[in-house]
Design an enzyme around this catalytic site. Structure first.
Site, PDB file in Angstrom:
ATOM      1  N   SER A   9      -4.014 -44.990  23.720  1.00  0.00           N
ATOM      2  CA  SER A   9      -3.825 -43.538  23.608  1.00  0.00           C
ATOM      3  C   SER A   9      -4.706 -42.822  24.614  1.00  0.00           C
ATOM      4  CB  SER A   9      -4.177 -43.074  22.196  1.00  0.00           C
ATOM      5  OG  SER A   9      -4.227 -41.661  22.160  1.00  0.00           O
ATOM      6  N   HIS A  33       0.455 -44.298  24.859  1.00  0.00           N
ATOM      7  CA  HIS A  33       0.645 -43.274  23.820  1.00  0.00           C
ATOM      8  C   HIS A  33       0.105 -41.934  24.328  1.00  0.00           C
ATOM      9  CE1 HIS A  33       1.204 -42.157  19.576  1.00  0.00           C
ATOM     10  NE2 HIS A  33       0.081 -41.465  19.686  1.00  0.00           N
ATOM     11  N   ASP A  35      -0.454 -38.058  23.225  1.00  0.00           N
ATOM     12  CA  ASP A  35      -0.503 -37.110  22.110  1.00  0.00           C
ATOM     13  C   ASP A  35      -0.296 -35.688  22.597  1.00  0.00           C
ATOM     14  OD1 ASP A  35      -1.124 -38.753  19.808  1.00  0.00           O
ATOM     15  OD2 ASP A  35      -3.001 -39.204  20.832  1.00  0.00           O
ATOM     16  N   MET A  37      -0.304 -31.893  21.248  1.00  0.00           N
ATOM     17  CA  MET A  37      -0.705 -31.040  20.115  1.00  0.00           C
ATOM     18  C   MET A  37      -0.496 -29.581  20.500  1.00  0.00           C
ATOM     19  SD  MET A  37      -4.162 -32.981  18.931  1.00  0.00           S
ATOM     20  CE  MET A  37      -4.317 -34.764  19.015  1.00  0.00           C
ATOM     21  N   HIS A  64       4.021 -38.614  21.361  1.00  0.00           N
ATOM     22  CA  HIS A  64       3.825 -38.268  19.949  1.00  0.00           C
ATOM     23  C   HIS A  64       3.675 -36.750  19.852  1.00  0.00           C
ATOM     24  CE1 HIS A  64       0.840 -38.644  16.286  1.00  0.00           C
ATOM     25  NE2 HIS A  64       1.973 -38.041  15.952  1.00  0.00           N
ATOM     26  N   MET A  66       2.908 -33.692  18.032  1.00  0.00           N
ATOM     27  CA  MET A  66       2.312 -33.028  16.863  1.00  0.00           C
ATOM     28  C   MET A  66       2.544 -31.539  17.075  1.00  0.00           C
ATOM     29  SD  MET A  66      -1.040 -35.419  16.594  1.00  0.00           S
ATOM     30  CE  MET A  66      -0.748 -36.086  18.205  1.00  0.00           C
ATOM     31  N   MET A 136       0.956 -42.363  10.227  1.00  0.00           N
ATOM     32  CA  MET A 136      -0.380 -41.917  10.644  1.00  0.00           C
ATOM     33  C   MET A 136      -1.420 -42.527   9.704  1.00  0.00           C
ATOM     34  SD  MET A 136      -0.233 -40.147  13.402  1.00  0.00           S
ATOM     35  CE  MET A 136      -1.948 -39.635  13.455  1.00  0.00           C
ATOM     36  N   ASP A 170      -1.284 -45.307  13.852  1.00  0.00           N
ATOM     37  CA  ASP A 170      -2.023 -44.471  14.803  1.00  0.00           C
ATOM     38  C   ASP A 170      -3.197 -43.806  14.098  1.00  0.00           C
ATOM     39  OD1 ASP A 170      -2.789 -42.729  16.832  1.00  0.00           O
ATOM     40  OD2 ASP A 170      -0.993 -41.474  16.708  1.00  0.00           O
TER      41      ASP A 170
HETATM   42  C1  DX5 Z   1      -4.586 -38.414  16.484  1.00  0.00           C
HETATM   43  C2  DX5 Z   1      -3.712 -39.025  17.558  1.00  0.00           C
HETATM   44  C3  DX5 Z   1      -4.057 -40.397  17.940  1.00  0.00           C
HETATM   45  C4  DX5 Z   1      -5.423 -40.588  18.532  1.00  0.00           C
HETATM   46  C5  DX5 Z   1      -5.980 -41.828  17.943  1.00  0.00           C
HETATM   47  O1  DX5 Z   1      -4.001 -37.273  16.025  1.00  0.00           O
HETATM   48  O2  DX5 Z   1      -2.367 -39.036  17.131  1.00  0.00           O
HETATM   49  O3  DX5 Z   1      -3.080 -40.959  18.801  1.00  0.00           O
HETATM   50  O4  DX5 Z   1      -5.413 -40.724  19.937  1.00  0.00           O
HETATM   51  O5  DX5 Z   1      -7.299 -41.957  18.330  1.00  0.00           O
HETATM   52  P1  DX5 Z   1      -8.246 -43.064  17.701  1.00  0.00           P
HETATM   53  O6  DX5 Z   1      -7.667 -44.390  18.109  1.00  0.00           O
HETATM   54  O7  DX5 Z   1      -9.553 -42.773  18.311  1.00  0.00           O
HETATM   55  O8  DX5 Z   1      -8.226 -42.871  16.226  1.00  0.00           O
HETATM   56 ZN    ZN Z   2      -0.879 -40.168  18.332  1.00  0.00          ZN
END
Ligand code: DX5
Ligand code: ZN
Length: 213
Positions: A9, A33, A35, A37, A64, A66, A136, A170
């Site tokens: 990620s 991956h 993310d 947001m 991903h 969010m 999650m 994740d």
């Molecule tokens: C959190 C993200 C994850 C994040 C995980 O909301 O969706 O993908 O990068 O990070 P670690 O592996 O540090 O928990």
């Molecule tokens: Zn994620």
């Protein structure tokens, strides 16, 4: 059980040199991956589609979202930026099948994600149309949180229901928790802090992989 996949990620990587960061782990990564947001579904904001477009890697991008109620045109920007898969959140969409169908119509893999407190029952009706379910294992929004083991019964039930489905976990994944999730039936492992947070990333990814046998 489908093939085991590791998805570093980039949330925990140095984004000023993200392609270089990815290059280090490229040989062992099955997915990267990414993310996204929006500051609404989750408080923080991260990178956008323009940024995703600049990522140089041969590894497929696992996006991903969010994001609250992502529109077709919003999703399309990530597809045009090179996404291999796009995962939306059940809690963020009024009719998740709308987004899932749009993603699939664009010949991109579609995933649906549930937060730690969301029951599997909420997404059972989509299991026939998605390519992946993301369970999650922390509250979405931040890297570096502790793995919530209470999410594992959902993974276990899902694996029983869908022996061939990609089940991604994740949040808080490290060599120990990856082993726990693997045993429950997960096959796609996102790792942020436990990978990009380490000096020797290759050693870190190899260590996670060694627990998944
Ligand atoms: C959190 C993200 C994850 C994040 C995980 O909301 O969706 O993908 O990068 O990070 P670690 O592996 O540090 O928990
Ligand atoms: Zn994620």
């Amino acid at each position: 059980m489908p093939k085991v996949k590791i998805a570093p990620s980039i949330l925990s990587a140095d984004l000023s040199k993200v392609s270089q960061e990815i290059k280090e782990v490229e040989k062992y990564a099955d997915l990267i991956h990414v993310d996204i947001m929006d500051g609404i579904f989750v408080p923080p904001t991260t990178v956008n589609a323009e940024f995703v477009k600049t990522i140089k890697t041969k590894v497929p991008l696992d996006v991903h979202l969010m994001v609250h109620e992502p529109s077709d045109s919003y999703i399309k920007r990530f597809i045009d930026a090179g996404a291999y898969s796009v995962t939306i959140h059940e809690e963020a969409c009024k009719y998740p099948s709308k987004q899932i169908n749009f993603i699939k119509k664009n010949r991109v893999k579609a995933g649906i994600s549930i937060k730690p407190n969301t029951s599997l029952d909420k997404i059972k009706k989509y299991l026939g149309i998605v390519d992946m379910v993301l369970v999650m294992t922390v509250e979405p929004g931040w890297a570096g949180q502790k793995f919530i083991e209470a999410t594992m019964p959902k993974v276990r039930e899902l694996r029983k229901l869908k022996p061939r489905l990609d089940i991604e976990v994740d949040g808080g994944i490290n060599p120990i928790t990856a082993g726990i999730a693997f045993e429950a039936g997960a096959n796609v492992f996102v790792a942020g802090t436990s990978l990009f947070g380490k000096k020797d990333r290759v050693a870190a990814i190899k260590e996670i992989l060694s627990t998944l046998k």
